[in-house]
Every structure is written in C-alpha cells, then in structure tokens.
Design a protein around this motif. Structure first.
Motif, mmCIF file in Angstrom:
data_model
loop_
_atom_site.group_PDB
_atom_site.id
_atom_site.type_symbol
_atom_site.label_atom_id
_atom_site.label_comp_id
_atom_site.label_asym_id
_atom_site.label_seq_id
_atom_site.Cartn_x
_atom_site.Cartn_y
_atom_site.Cartn_z
ATOM 1 N N THR A 59 27.617 47.728 61.430
ATOM 2 C CA THR A 59 27.800 46.771 60.367
ATOM 3 C C THR A 59 29.058 47.163 59.462
ATOM 4 O O THR A 59 29.329 48.255 58.922
ATOM 5 C CB THR A 59 26.703 46.729 59.518
ATOM 6 N N VAL A 60 29.700 46.284 59.152
ATOM 7 C CA VAL A 60 31.063 46.282 58.465
ATOM 8 C C VAL A 60 31.045 45.254 57.211
ATOM 9 O O VAL A 60 30.653 44.383 57.003
ATOM 10 C CB VAL A 60 32.426 46.106 59.337
ATOM 11 N N GLY A 61 31.639 46.050 56.113
ATOM 12 C CA GLY A 61 31.521 45.151 54.813
ATOM 13 C C GLY A 61 32.877 45.411 53.916
ATOM 14 O O GLY A 61 33.435 46.410 54.202
ATOM 15 N N PHE A 62 32.884 44.311 53.094
ATOM 16 C CA PHE A 62 33.967 44.733 51.661
ATOM 17 C C PHE A 62 33.228 44.279 50.732
ATOM 18 O O PHE A 62 32.621 43.088 50.727
ATOM 19 C CB PHE A 62 35.218 44.314 52.407
ATOM 20 N N GLU A 63 33.705 44.952 49.533
ATOM 21 C CA GLU A 63 32.841 44.342 48.247
ATOM 22 C C GLU A 63 34.319 44.119 47.108
ATOM 23 O O GLU A 63 35.166 44.676 47.203
ATOM 24 C CB GLU A 63 32.117 45.497 47.612
ATOM 25 N N LEU A 64 34.132 42.884 46.814
ATOM 26 C CA LEU A 64 35.371 42.316 45.909
ATOM 27 C C LEU A 64 34.791 42.205 44.372
ATOM 28 O O LEU A 64 34.011 41.055 44.278
ATOM 29 C CB LEU A 64 36.061 41.239 46.488
ATOM 30 N N ASP A 65 35.336 43.019 43.488
ATOM 31 C CA ASP A 65 34.920 42.812 42.123
ATOM 32 C C ASP A 65 36.099 42.437 41.369
ATOM 33 O O ASP A 65 36.998 42.948 41.358
ATOM 34 C CB ASP A 65 34.534 44.240 41.616
ATOM 35 N N GLY A 66 35.496 41.336 40.555
ATOM 36 C CA GLY A 66 36.722 40.957 39.404
ATOM 37 C C GLY A 66 36.361 39.479 38.986
ATOM 38 O O GLY A 66 35.372 38.768 39.371
ATOM 39 N N GLY A 67 37.255 39.071 38.465
ATOM 40 C CA GLY A 67 37.267 37.484 37.923
ATOM 41 C C GLY A 67 38.624 36.831 37.411
ATOM 42 O O GLY A 67 39.538 37.719 37.380
ATOM 43 N N LEU A 68 38.298 35.637 37.399
ATOM 44 C CA LEU A 68 39.669 34.824 36.807
ATOM 45 C C LEU A 68 38.969 34.104 35.511
ATOM 46 O O LEU A 68 38.061 33.835 35.252
ATOM 47 C CB LEU A 68 39.826 33.493 37.942
ATOM 48 N N SER A 69 40.088 33.932 34.574
ATOM 49 C CA SER A 69 39.925 33.447 33.405
ATOM 50 C C SER A 69 40.989 32.777 32.670
ATOM 51 O O SER A 69 42.310 33.124 33.177
ATOM 52 C CB SER A 69 39.278 34.577 32.192
ATOM 53 N N VAL A 70 41.001 32.301 31.611
ATOM 54 C CA VAL A 70 41.935 31.609 30.859
ATOM 55 C C VAL A 70 41.715 31.967 29.378
ATOM 56 O O VAL A 70 40.880 32.031 28.961
ATOM 57 C CB VAL A 70 41.690 29.968 31.031
ATOM 58 N N PHE A 71 43.103 32.326 29.000
ATOM 59 C CA PHE A 71 43.002 32.749 27.339
ATOM 60 C C PHE A 71 42.846 31.395 26.665
ATOM 61 O O PHE A 71 43.106 30.374 26.883
ATOM 62 C CB PHE A 71 44.376 33.238 27.337
ATOM 63 N N PRO A 72 42.227 31.907 25.269
ATOM 64 C CA PRO A 72 41.821 30.533 24.373
ATOM 65 C C PRO A 72 43.050 29.591 24.255
ATOM 66 O O PRO A 72 43.980 30.019 24.031
ATOM 67 C CB PRO A 72 41.144 31.137 23.261
ATOM 68 N N PHE A 73 42.686 28.258 24.227
ATOM 69 C CA PHE A 73 43.700 27.157 23.762
ATOM 70 C C PHE A 73 44.920 27.163 24.960
ATOM 71 O O PHE A 73 46.143 26.912 24.628
ATOM 72 C CB PHE A 73 44.134 27.422 22.405
ATOM 73 N N GLN A 74 44.640 27.749 26.127
ATOM 74 C CA GLN A 74 45.777 27.786 27.146
ATOM 75 C C GLN A 74 45.628 26.981 28.221
ATOM 76 O O GLN A 74 44.333 26.915 28.564
ATOM 77 C CB GLN A 74 46.210 29.262 27.217
ATOM 78 N N PRO A 75 46.511 26.371 29.119
ATOM 79 C CA PRO A 75 46.079 25.694 30.182
ATOM 80 C C PRO A 75 46.257 26.691 31.462
ATOM 81 O O PRO A 75 46.609 26.201 32.528
ATOM 82 C CB PRO A 75 47.354 24.654 30.113
ATOM 83 N N GLY A 76 45.733 27.590 31.263
ATOM 84 C CA GLY A 76 45.980 28.779 32.139
ATOM 85 C C GLY A 76 45.568 28.551 33.645
ATOM 86 O O GLY A 76 44.952 27.673 33.988
ATOM 87 N N VAL A 77 46.493 29.153 34.616
ATOM 88 C CA VAL A 77 46.231 29.046 36.180
ATOM 89 C C VAL A 77 46.007 30.361 36.756
ATOM 90 O O VAL A 77 47.083 31.309 36.321
ATOM 91 C CB VAL A 77 47.547 28.358 36.455
ATOM 92 N N ALA A 78 45.213 30.935 37.593
ATOM 93 C CA ALA A 78 44.932 31.942 38.370
ATOM 94 C C ALA A 78 44.437 31.802 39.465
ATOM 95 O O ALA A 78 43.351 31.171 39.860
ATOM 96 C CB ALA A 78 44.315 33.092 37.480
ATOM 97 N N THR A 79 44.710 32.637 40.626
ATOM 98 C CA THR A 79 44.304 32.663 41.924
ATOM 99 C C THR A 79 43.954 33.885 42.326
ATOM 100 O O THR A 79 44.482 34.968 41.885
ATOM 101 C CB THR A 79 45.103 31.843 42.936
ATOM 102 N N ILE A 80 43.105 34.099 43.467
ATOM 103 C CA ILE A 80 43.056 35.459 44.186
ATOM 104 C C ILE A 80 42.644 34.856 45.449
ATOM 105 O O ILE A 80 42.112 34.003 45.850
ATOM 106 C CB ILE A 80 41.736 36.242 43.505
ATOM 107 N N ASP A 81 43.331 35.638 46.582
ATOM 108 C CA ASP A 81 43.141 35.438 47.964
ATOM 109 C C ASP A 81 42.907 37.016 48.583
ATOM 110 O O ASP A 81 43.613 37.695 48.534
ATOM 111 C CB ASP A 81 44.327 34.853 48.538
ATOM 112 N N ALA A 82 41.932 36.803 49.144
ATOM 113 C CA ALA A 82 41.309 38.287 49.919
ATOM 114 C C ALA A 82 41.229 37.969 51.393
ATOM 115 O O ALA A 82 40.429 36.957 51.732
ATOM 116 C CB ALA A 82 40.148 38.818 49.248
ATOM 117 N N GLN A 83 41.968 38.849 52.289
ATOM 118 C CA GLN A 83 41.679 38.726 53.751
ATOM 119 C C GLN A 83 41.399 40.158 54.206
ATOM 120 O O GLN A 83 41.936 41.005 54.042
ATOM 121 C CB GLN A 83 42.913 38.066 54.405
ATOM 122 N N PHE A 84 40.338 40.022 55.232
ATOM 123 C CA PHE A 84 39.799 41.431 55.777
ATOM 124 C C PHE A 84 39.900 41.011 57.134
ATOM 125 O O PHE A 84 39.358 39.993 57.703
ATOM 126 C CB PHE A 84 38.417 41.632 55.245
#
Length: 353
Positions: free
Chosen positions: A200-225
């Motif tokens: 059995t093989v695995g990976f753990e991805l910890d984290g998050g995406l957010s937007v600062f207050p009153f901003q039109p923010g854009v953020a992405t994450i791309d994970a490949q194993f």
C-alpha cells in the motif's frame, strides 16, 4: 467525515486571469503533465522554483534549484546548471519603491558533473507601491521545498492586495513548484518469479486556499503523484469558477481518497509487485499560484508513505528516501493497513475461483 469521490473528474478549466503570471502558470502546467518516472539515469533528484511577479509589467523575482530535468526525466546533471539555476530580481527604477528578495539552497552530490540533489528550498518575494500613493505597498510571496529523506514536498504562494489603478489591475502574485523523484528497488523475501505481492502506497496533502478580506483573490493547487505504472492527481481552486476539488487516479488494484480534516487530503492505493525483485520509479509534484489577493498554503507537507507486508523491503537510488520519515499517526496507519487487507482478500478470492 465526508469521503472524496475517486472517479475520473473533468479537467479543470479556470476562467482567464488578468495577469502576466499566466505564461508562468502554463509552464508549470506543462511540467506537471505526464510525470516522468525515475530510473533511466541517476534515478533521483529534487527541484524547487519560486516566482513573485508583478501583474502589470511582468517583472519577476525568481528563485530556483534544478527546475529543468535532463533527458531521462531526472533532476540531476549539468544540463540543469550546477548550483543555483536561477536567482535574481529585476532592476528597479530609481525611486520606484520596489523591493525584492530571492534565495535558494540545495544539498546533495556535487562531484564531477553529477549534481543530484536530495533536498532543496526556494523563496521569492516582490513588493512595490504602484498604487494610489507611496504607502500603498502590495506584496507577492512564493516558497517551495523538497526533501527525499522525509518524502516531503511543499509549496505556498500569496498576493495580499488587488489594486485597480494605472491602465489595468495591479497586484503582485506568487507561483511555486516542487518536485521529487527516486528509484526504489524492492525485494520480496521467499518470492519466485511468478509471486504477486501487494503493498500500500499513499501521500498526504495538508494545506488550503483562501482569499484576503475584500479581495477578488485567485489561487490553485495541483498535486500529481506517480508510483510505477500507477498515479493519482488532486486539483483545487478558489476564485476561478471551477469545481473544487477534483481527483483522478489509475493503475491501482484499489484506491481511496479521504478527507482526514478540513485541510488534509489523503490518498492510498494498493500496488502489485511481481517476482522477488522489482524496480519502481516514483515522482511527486506540486504546483500552486495565487494573485489578486488570494493565498495558497501547502508548504507544510505533501508526504509519501509506504505500508509494506512482512518480508518486503526496499532500497533507493538516492540512498536517503524516507530515512528521516516521521512515524505515521495511528489513523493513517489503519487506513493503509485496511486498504492493503481489502486488496489481499480480493486477490485471494480471485485465486480461489
């Protein structure tokens, strides 16, 4: 806890962004497509790249170590440039109020023409006051890290402010990329050429995406194993109008995605080894970008874990892979062990028939 569906998902198609970060993001996407398997040359290495970029004129602050692979897909030889591949800031105009910082470090073999790295870190930041007044500073940040000894990679990017001034939107964004690969040489005690052994093989991805207050923010994450002929991919976004998250995977006997917390995603898959010895190339990659007041923080860990039955062991071409890995939490170990048990039972039933 709500499980994540592990069926094939549609490709993410973000709406166009008002930024010159897009060429860099596109380049990262090209690097992420089709993870290379190690094992054709030196068989291991790490790469990190951090870029902070101004959306209005495209001026960059860049820090990178081993950003480009050699012909075999490894992150090693001098075609990648010895030492730091790229490290620098644009020349600011006098009195522009421009600030930048870039740093990169890496350790590994550096004898002769062999520059295989086993760990590397990159950081970049860019700030300016191209807003309404001299006090209107905006900052873009990016960081990346990779370490074969712990099996971890991490990336983060942020853009603290969106400013609709000049002839278009102005903000400093971040783009980060991290990658590790190695070649694992598995040995199965007592096995013959026809023996099939499941691990059995695995990976753990910890984290998050957010937007600062009153901003039109854009953020992405791309994970490949990638593990031998099997692979898994996780994508998530904020502010792009795309579904989030989406997952895909293939080549496993069985697999599962799990939300282990609000900011933690775990993947585990059962993989078959054949014979007494088998060589497996592995690859783990992360890419992220943020702009217009968005943030992506996955710097903590994207960690590889292995659950091996008794009698199964491995060595790595790097000589350090998972030698400093943190012991697994009990719940993670139970998930891996449970999936391995299910795979073993299914294999046993198919043999009985």
């Amino acid at each position: 806890m709500q499980g994540i569906p592990h069926n094939e998902a549609p490709t993410m198609t973000p709406r166009p962004l008002l930024s010159t970060l897009l060429p860099a993001v596109t380049a990262a996407g090209l690097l992420l497509s089709g993870p290379a398997q190690a094992g054709m040359s030196d068989g291991y290495g790490v790469a990190v790249s951090a870029t902070a970029q101004f959306a209005y004129d495209g001026a960059q602050t860049v820090s990178a170590y081993r950003k480009l692979p050699d012909a075999s897909g490894n992150w090693s030889t001098t075609v990648d440039y010895p030492g730091v591949q790229r490290l620098g800031c644009p020349d600011p105009a006098a009195g522009s109020g421009f600030l930048c910082f870039a740093s990169a470090t890496g350790t590994g073999s550096s004898s002769g023409t062999n520059y295989d790295l086993t760990t590397a870190v990159a950081n970049a930041s860019r700030s300016d006051n191209a807003g309404y007044n001299a006090a209107d500073f905006a900052t873009g940040l990016a960081s990346a890290r990779a370490d074969l000894a712990t099996g971890e990679i991490g990336v983060s990017a942020s853009s603290d402010k969106f400013r609709s001034v000049l002839s278009g939107p102005t903000w400093n964004g971040g783009l980060a990329y991290a990658h590790l690969n190695d070649t694992l040489n598995f040995q199965v005690a007592g096995a013959t050429a026809g023996t099939v052994t499941r691990i059995t093989v695995g990976f753990e991805l910890d984290g998050g995406l957010s937007v600062f207050p009153f901003q039109p923010g854009v953020a992405t994450i791309d994970a490949q194993f990638q593990f031998g002929s099997a692979g898994a991919r996780y994508q998530a976004s904020i502010g792009t109008g795309s579904p989030s998250p989406i997952t895909s995977s293939g080549g496993w006997v069985s697999h599962a995605w799990e939300e282990s917390g609000p900011n933690s995603i775990r993947f585990s898959g059962v993989y078959e080894l054949t014979g007494a010895m088998q060589v497996i190339g592995i690859s783990n990659r992360l890419a992220t970008f943020a702009g217009q007041g968005g943030a992506s923080d996955f710097l903590d860990t994207s960690r590889i874990v292995l659950a091996l039955p008794d009698g199964v062991s491995f060595t790595s071409d790097s000589g350090v892979f998972l030698t400093s890995a943190v012991p697994e939490p009990q719940t993670w170990a139970l998930l891996l062990g449970g999936l391995l048990a299910l795979g073993w039972r299914a294999h046993r039933r198919s043999n009985i028939r």
